[in-house]
Design a protein around this motif. Structure first.
Motif, PDB file in Angstrom:
ATOM      1  N   THR A  85       0.798  -1.053  -0.135  1.00 30.61           N
ATOM      2  CA  THR A  85       0.104  -0.024  -0.050  1.00 30.61           C
ATOM      3  C   THR A  85       0.921   1.158   0.019  1.00 30.61           C
ATOM      4  OG1 THR A  85      -0.066   0.396   2.486  1.00 30.61           O
ATOM      5  CG2 THR A  85      -1.628  -1.344   1.323  1.00 30.61           C
TER       6      THR A  85
ATOM      7  N   LEU B 105      -2.689  -0.873   9.119  1.00 28.57           N
ATOM      8  CA  LEU B 105      -3.205   0.339   9.093  1.00 28.57           C
ATOM      9  C   LEU B 105      -4.348   0.680   9.824  1.00 28.57           C
ATOM     10  CD1 LEU B 105      -3.270   0.167   5.153  1.00 28.57           C
ATOM     11  CD2 LEU B 105      -1.423   1.219   6.615  1.00 28.57           C
TER      12      LEU B 105
ATOM     13  N   THR C   5      -3.356   1.585  13.337  1.00 30.13           N
ATOM     14  CA  THR C   5      -3.252   3.221  13.328  1.00 30.13           C
ATOM     15  C   THR C   5      -4.569   3.976  13.523  1.00 30.13           C
ATOM     16  OG1 THR C   5      -1.123   2.638  12.028  1.00 30.13           O
ATOM     17  CG2 THR C   5      -2.129   4.919  12.000  1.00 30.13           C
TER      18      THR C   5
ATOM     19  N   SER D  28      -6.431  13.011   2.203  1.00 33.10           N
ATOM     20  CA  SER D  28      -6.175  11.489   1.734  1.00 33.10           C
ATOM     21  C   SER D  28      -7.292  10.568   2.062  1.00 33.10           C
ATOM     22  CB  SER D  28      -4.730  11.150   1.660  1.00 33.10           C
ATOM     23  OG  SER D  28      -4.317  10.232   0.841  1.00 33.10           O
TER      24      SER D  28
ATOM     25  N   SER E 233      -9.250   8.600   0.889  1.00 29.67           N
ATOM     26  CA  SER E 233      -9.535   7.393   0.247  1.00 29.67           C
ATOM     27  C   SER E 233      -8.495   6.193   0.717  1.00 29.67           C
ATOM     28  CB  SER E 233      -9.271   7.300  -1.253  1.00 29.67           C
ATOM     29  OG  SER E 233      -8.319   7.724  -1.567  1.00 29.67           O
TER      30      SER E 233
ATOM     31  N   LYS F 109      -6.467   3.662   3.194  1.00 32.50           N
ATOM     32  CA  LYS F 109      -7.064   2.719   3.913  1.00 32.50           C
ATOM     33  C   LYS F 109      -6.803   3.124   5.554  1.00 32.50           C
ATOM     34  CE  LYS F 109      -6.294  -0.316   0.399  1.00 32.50           C
ATOM     35  NZ  LYS F 109      -5.535   0.770  -0.164  1.00 32.50           N
TER      36      LYS F 109
ATOM     37  N   ARG G 107     -10.482  11.750  -8.920  1.00 27.35           N
ATOM     38  CA  ARG G 107     -10.772  10.440  -9.174  1.00 27.35           C
ATOM     39  C   ARG G 107     -11.211   9.367  -7.979  1.00 27.35           C
ATOM     40  NH1 ARG G 107      -5.740   7.201  -8.467  1.00 27.35           N
ATOM     41  NH2 ARG G 107      -4.658   8.589  -7.193  1.00 27.35           N
TER      42      ARG G 107
ATOM     43  N   MET H 213      -3.099  12.340   6.180  1.00 22.89           N
ATOM     44  CA  MET H 213      -2.529  11.161   5.602  1.00 22.89           C
ATOM     45  C   MET H 213      -1.774  11.374   4.337  1.00 22.89           C
ATOM     46  SD  MET H 213      -3.806   9.188   7.598  1.00 22.89           S
ATOM     47  CE  MET H 213      -5.475   9.002   8.549  1.00 22.89           C
TER      48      MET H 213
ATOM     49  N   HIS I 105       0.948  11.424  -0.346  1.00 26.06           N
ATOM     50  CA  HIS I 105       1.295  12.038  -1.679  1.00 26.06           C
ATOM     51  C   HIS I 105       2.880  12.390  -1.705  1.00 26.06           C
ATOM     52  CE1 HIS I 105      -3.151  14.045  -2.393  1.00 26.06           C
ATOM     53  NE2 HIS I 105      -3.191  12.968  -1.722  1.00 26.06           N
TER      54      HIS I 105
ATOM     55  N   PRO J 100       3.481   3.149  16.480  1.00 30.57           N
ATOM     56  CA  PRO J 100       3.819   2.218  17.316  1.00 30.57           C
ATOM     57  C   PRO J 100       3.989   2.876  18.872  1.00 30.57           C
ATOM     58  CG  PRO J 100       5.072   2.187  15.188  1.00 30.57           C
ATOM     59  CD  PRO J 100       3.988   3.232  15.025  1.00 30.57           C
TER      60      PRO J 100
ATOM     61  N   PHE K 267       2.154   1.983  -7.542  1.00 29.87           N
ATOM     62  CA  PHE K 267       2.106   2.499  -6.272  1.00 29.87           C
ATOM     63  C   PHE K 267       3.014   3.755  -6.106  1.00 29.87           C
ATOM     64  CE2 PHE K 267       0.031  -1.338  -4.343  1.00 29.87           C
ATOM     65  CZ  PHE K 267      -1.025  -0.597  -3.975  1.00 29.87           C
TER      66      PHE K 267
HETATM   67  N1  LIG Z   1       2.187   7.901  11.312  1.00 25.84           N
HETATM   68  C1  LIG Z   1       1.951   6.643  11.446  1.00 25.84           C
HETATM   69  O1  LIG Z   1       2.275   5.797  12.298  1.00 25.84           O
HETATM   70  C2  LIG Z   1       1.142   5.863  10.234  1.00 25.84           C
HETATM   71  C3  LIG Z   1       0.672   4.391  10.316  1.00 25.84           C
HETATM   72  C4  LIG Z   1      -0.046   3.934   9.332  1.00 25.84           C
HETATM   73  C5  LIG Z   1      -0.013   4.610   8.017  1.00 25.84           C
HETATM   74  N2  LIG Z   1       0.692   5.904   7.855  1.00 25.84           N
HETATM   75  C6  LIG Z   1       0.642   6.587   6.656  1.00 25.84           C
HETATM   76  O2  LIG Z   1      -0.632   6.861   6.217  1.00 25.84           O
HETATM   77  C7  LIG Z   1      -0.462   6.894   4.638  1.00 25.84           C
HETATM   78  C8  LIG Z   1      -1.524   6.442   4.130  1.00 25.84           C
HETATM   79  O3  LIG Z   1      -1.229   4.832   3.865  1.00 25.84           O
HETATM   80  P1  LIG Z   1      -2.156   3.606   3.395  1.00 25.84           P
HETATM   81  O4  LIG Z   1      -1.344   2.488   3.361  1.00 25.84           O
HETATM   82  O5  LIG Z   1      -3.418   3.631   4.219  1.00 25.84           O
HETATM   83  O6  LIG Z   1      -2.365   4.326   2.063  1.00 25.84           O
HETATM   84  P2  LIG Z   1      -3.388   3.530   0.754  1.00 25.84           P
HETATM   85  O7  LIG Z   1      -4.459   3.208   1.210  1.00 25.84           O
HETATM   86  O8  LIG Z   1      -2.301   2.804  -0.342  1.00 25.84           O
HETATM   87  O9  LIG Z   1      -3.688   4.947   0.109  1.00 25.84           O
HETATM   88  C9  LIG Z   1      -3.991   5.204  -1.191  1.00 25.84           C
HETATM   89  C10 LIG Z   1      -4.268   6.671  -1.381  1.00 25.84           C
HETATM   90  O10 LIG Z   1      -3.282   7.521  -1.301  1.00 25.84           O
HETATM   91  C11 LIG Z   1      -3.151   8.641  -2.106  1.00 25.84           C
HETATM   92  N3  LIG Z   1      -2.099   8.424  -2.859  1.00 25.84           N
HETATM   93  C12 LIG Z   1      -1.416   7.551  -2.963  1.00 25.84           C
HETATM   94  N4  LIG Z   1      -0.319   7.523  -3.666  1.00 25.84           N
HETATM   95  C13 LIG Z   1      -0.104   8.571  -4.242  1.00 25.84           C
HETATM   96  C14 LIG Z   1       0.616   9.633  -5.095  1.00 25.84           C
HETATM   97  N5  LIG Z   1       1.898   9.085  -5.605  1.00 25.84           N
HETATM   98  N6  LIG Z   1       0.116  10.851  -5.245  1.00 25.84           N
HETATM   99  C15 LIG Z   1      -0.895  11.415  -4.802  1.00 25.84           C
HETATM  100  N7  LIG Z   1      -1.786  10.643  -4.031  1.00 25.84           N
HETATM  101  C16 LIG Z   1      -1.522   9.422  -3.655  1.00 25.84           C
HETATM  102  C17 LIG Z   1      -4.553   8.428  -2.876  1.00 25.84           C
HETATM  103  O11 LIG Z   1      -5.687   8.893  -1.864  1.00 25.84           O
HETATM  104  P3  LIG Z   1      -6.374  10.676  -2.210  1.00 25.84           P
HETATM  105  O12 LIG Z   1      -6.755  10.693  -3.633  1.00 25.84           O
HETATM  106  O13 LIG Z   1      -7.463  10.299  -1.270  1.00 25.84           O
HETATM  107  O14 LIG Z   1      -5.411  11.529  -1.728  1.00 25.84           O
HETATM  108  C18 LIG Z   1      -4.897   6.804  -2.929  1.00 25.84           C
HETATM  109  O15 LIG Z   1      -6.212   6.563  -3.194  1.00 25.84           O
HETATM  110  C19 LIG Z   1       0.721   6.823   4.356  1.00 25.84           C
HETATM  111  O16 LIG Z   1       1.570   7.943   4.007  1.00 25.84           O
HETATM  112  C20 LIG Z   1       1.234   5.760   5.656  1.00 25.84           C
HETATM  113  O17 LIG Z   1       2.632   5.612   5.683  1.00 25.84           O
HETATM  114  C21 LIG Z   1       1.269   6.479   9.011  1.00 25.84           C
END
Ligand SMILES: NC(=O)c1ccc[n+]([C@@H]2O[C@H](COP(=O)([O-])OP(=O)(O)OC[C@H]3O[C@@H](n4cnc5c(N)ncnc54)[C@H](OP(=O)(O)O)[C@@H]3O)[C@@H](O)[C@H]2O)c1
Length: 367
Positions: free
Chosen positions: A40, A158, A161, A184, A186, A188, A212, A246, A274, A295, A347
């Protein structure tokens, strides 16, 4: 032979599969076959923050006999099966869940072994965060449900979190906000957060997303309101709002601050989906961003609630969230590096549809 994927740490599009010769399994070790594991945006963020947060250190090629300076291995969450064991209490065939490199196999030195879990006692992993060093023994873990098997590698890290963000907001009475702006929307992690927050009914949940993904985000029903990044100016800027970010896009965050100004009462900085979204903006009014690292929050809550208390609270939300995901998440499972590479590139470019979940095993004919 153990195939693995190496990534150029300064150019993530530059990847090369390599085969490592397998030495005989060392004493007190187990050998596991990795898969399925999930990809992801989170895994891309692990690489983006790899030097700062230490994510490259978990599976550093040089620690595993691969001499390729400048290369790293992407950490992923997934299952694995024990194929060889030189540890008395762990049998061949046992299934585990945890943090792995993109590879076919991994040798682990189990430490702190219990009925439920163990750590990897490899010397280079001991100083790293324990959340990423723990392997759950699936057969003895009450949090695992065979019916939800494929969802777990994708959603478990996810959603944990999401659960912890919601818990932090609840503990702080939602920072006095009438509205939560989730950026962000959309992703997860965002969907899980909206799912948890909506049930509390403490504030209006507004999702910000790209054009989109708008229809998909609306279809989940987790948000009270969904707007695209281009329409942030249509929101009521006078509403006291807290942000859960996010996206990590300087450009979008800047627009949110410009519009809401001092009515931003809290900004929970979670991710950087992003990855090309520019540097953080200069903030003239409104609460500055506060980093959220799941964590650390998990460790804090486990200390207060105990492991069982944490698992019970998380489980009460996790199972309903997974049940709901059957309706909105389309799981794609594939095997072999040839299948993984184009999806990995997608990705990087951010073109994978939000409704799609991607699971892989590098080994062909993986059960
Ligand atoms: N701080 C923490 O402890 C923690 C823990 C878990 C996850 N996170 C972070 O939360 C974020 C989301 O993670 P996820 O795995 O849930 O994501 P995911 O489900 O794979 O999210 C996909 C979405 O992210 C946006 N996106 C992805 N790549 C992009 C790109 N290159 N350019 C523009 N938009 C993009 C789009 O959303 P939109 O169109 O809606 O913008 C896309 O639908 C990540 O950065 C992750 O590292 C942080």
């Amino acid at each position: 032979m153990n195939q693995t994927l190496l990534v150029n740490k300064t150019d993530f599009g530059d990847v090369v599969p390599v085969n490592i010769d397998e030495a005989p399994l060392a004493e007190d070790h187990i050998r596991v076959r990795i898969g399925p594991f999930a990809l992801t945006a989170n895994n891309i963020t692990y690489m983006v923050t790899g030097d700062r947060m230490g994510y490259w250190k978990f599976f550093e090629p040089s620690e595993y006999g691969i001499d390729r300076p400048g290369a790293g291995r992407i950490p992923v969450w997934g299952f694995a099966e024990v194929t060889e064991s030189r540890v008395g209490n762990i049998s061949v065939g046992e299934r585990i869940y945890g943090f792995f490199p993109v590879a076919e196999m991994l040798d682990i030195k189990p430490a702190r072994l219990s009925r439920h879990s163990f750590h990897d006692g490899a010397s280079h992993r001991i100083p790293l965060h324990p959340v990423y060093n723990t392997y759950v023994r699936t057969q003895n873990d009450p949090g695992f449900d065979g019916d939800l098997d494929d969802l777990q590698p994708v959603l478990r890290p996810l959603f944990t979190t999401s659960f912890l963000i919601d818990d932090r907001f609840d503990e702080n009475r939602f920072y006095g906000a009438d509205q939560i702006l989730i950026l962000s929307a959309s992703s997860k992690t965002a969907l899980g957060t909206a799912f948890c927050m909506k049930q509390r009914g403490a504030a209006k949940i507004t999702g910000l997303t790209s054009a989109r993904n708008k229809a998909f985000v609306e279809s989940t029903g987790f948000y009270d309101h969904v707007v695209t990044y281009e329409h942030i100016h249509t929101l009521d800027g006078g509403e006291k709002s807290a942000v859960v970010d996010m996206a990590g896009s300087g450009e979008i965050t800047g627009r949110v601050y410009d519009h809401f100004g001092e009515n931003i009462v809290y900004n929970c900085m979670v991710g950087k989906s992003h990855r090309q979204g520019g540097k953080p903006p200069k903030i003239n009014a409104g609460a500055p961003p506060v980093m959220f690292f799941a964590p650390d929050r998990a460790r804090e809550r486990i200390g207060e609630w105990g492991r069982d208390g944490f698992a019970d609270r998380l489980g009460a939300q996790w199972i309903p969230f997974c049940q709901s995901a059957k309706d909105w998440l389309d799981i794609n499972k594939s095997q072999g590096i040839e299948k993984l590479l184009p999806v990995y590139q997608a990705f990087l470019e951010g073109t994978v549809p939000a409704a799609k979940a991607c699971l892989f095993s590098l080994q062909e004919n993986h059960p």
